[in-house]
Design a protein around this motif. Structure first.
Motif, mmCIF file in Angstrom:
data_model
loop_
_atom_site.group_PDB
_atom_site.id
_atom_site.type_symbol
_atom_site.label_atom_id
_atom_site.label_comp_id
_atom_site.label_asym_id
_atom_site.label_seq_id
_atom_site.Cartn_x
_atom_site.Cartn_y
_atom_site.Cartn_z
ATOM 1 N N ALA A 47 34.100 47.084 41.335
ATOM 2 C CA ALA A 47 34.328 47.814 40.302
ATOM 3 C C ALA A 47 35.584 48.236 39.881
ATOM 4 O O ALA A 47 36.473 48.179 40.534
ATOM 5 N N HIS A 48 35.742 47.875 38.552
ATOM 6 C CA HIS A 48 37.188 48.389 37.799
ATOM 7 C C HIS A 48 36.920 49.191 36.941
ATOM 8 O O HIS A 48 36.040 49.175 35.937
ATOM 9 N N CYS A 84 43.685 50.561 36.258
ATOM 10 C CA CYS A 84 42.370 50.726 36.829
ATOM 11 C C CYS A 84 42.524 51.982 37.681
ATOM 12 O O CYS A 84 43.350 51.899 38.684
ATOM 13 N N ILE A 86 40.756 53.061 39.925
ATOM 14 C CA ILE A 86 40.147 52.917 41.151
ATOM 15 C C ILE A 86 41.250 51.987 42.035
ATOM 16 O O ILE A 86 41.363 52.182 43.245
ATOM 17 N N HIS A 87 41.913 51.097 41.242
ATOM 18 C CA HIS A 87 42.951 50.348 41.930
ATOM 19 C C HIS A 87 44.364 50.590 41.008
ATOM 20 O O HIS A 87 44.533 49.816 40.184
ATOM 21 N N MET A 90 46.967 47.952 39.490
ATOM 22 C CA MET A 90 46.334 47.047 38.514
ATOM 23 C C MET A 90 46.814 47.755 37.074
ATOM 24 O O MET A 90 46.272 48.878 36.836
#
Ligand code: CU
Length: 98
Positions: A47-48, A84, A86-87, A90
């Motif tokens: 997921a992003h 992103c 979550i990350h 990115m």
């Protein structure tokens, strides 16, 4: 009205797309004109999100599952950086011109 063989794919508003693939926004920098609707599509199994880097930015997607999409119409010129959540490594930018 429509004539045979004529391309009917022309859209009244130009659309542009960003793919989210291999933990990368592609293209990382997208240049569009004001009024353009941009669509992000997650092509990863992870997921992003598409989230403005600044706290007052306009991009706030939910977590996008595989093949999930998020759209936003940019009405004002400017440079819109996003990440992103979550990350956070990115990163991407949409540059909107008048
Ligand atoms: Cu991500």
């Amino acid at each position: 009205m429509s004539s045979p063989g004529r391309n009917t794919a022309a859209a009244p508003v130009s659309a542009d797309a960003v793919a989210i693939k291999n933990f990368t926004f592609s293209p990382a920098t997208l240049k569009v004109k004001a009024g353009t609707t941009v669509t992000w599509t997650n092509e990863d199994t992870d997921a992003h999100t598409v989230t403005s880097a600044g706290s007052d930015g306009p991009l706030h997607s939910p977590a996008l599952a595989t093949h999930g999409t998020y759209t936003y119409t940019f009405t004002k010129p400017g440079s819109y950086a996003y990440v992103c959540t979550i990350h956070p490594f990115m990163t991407g930018t949409v540059e909107v011109t008048s």
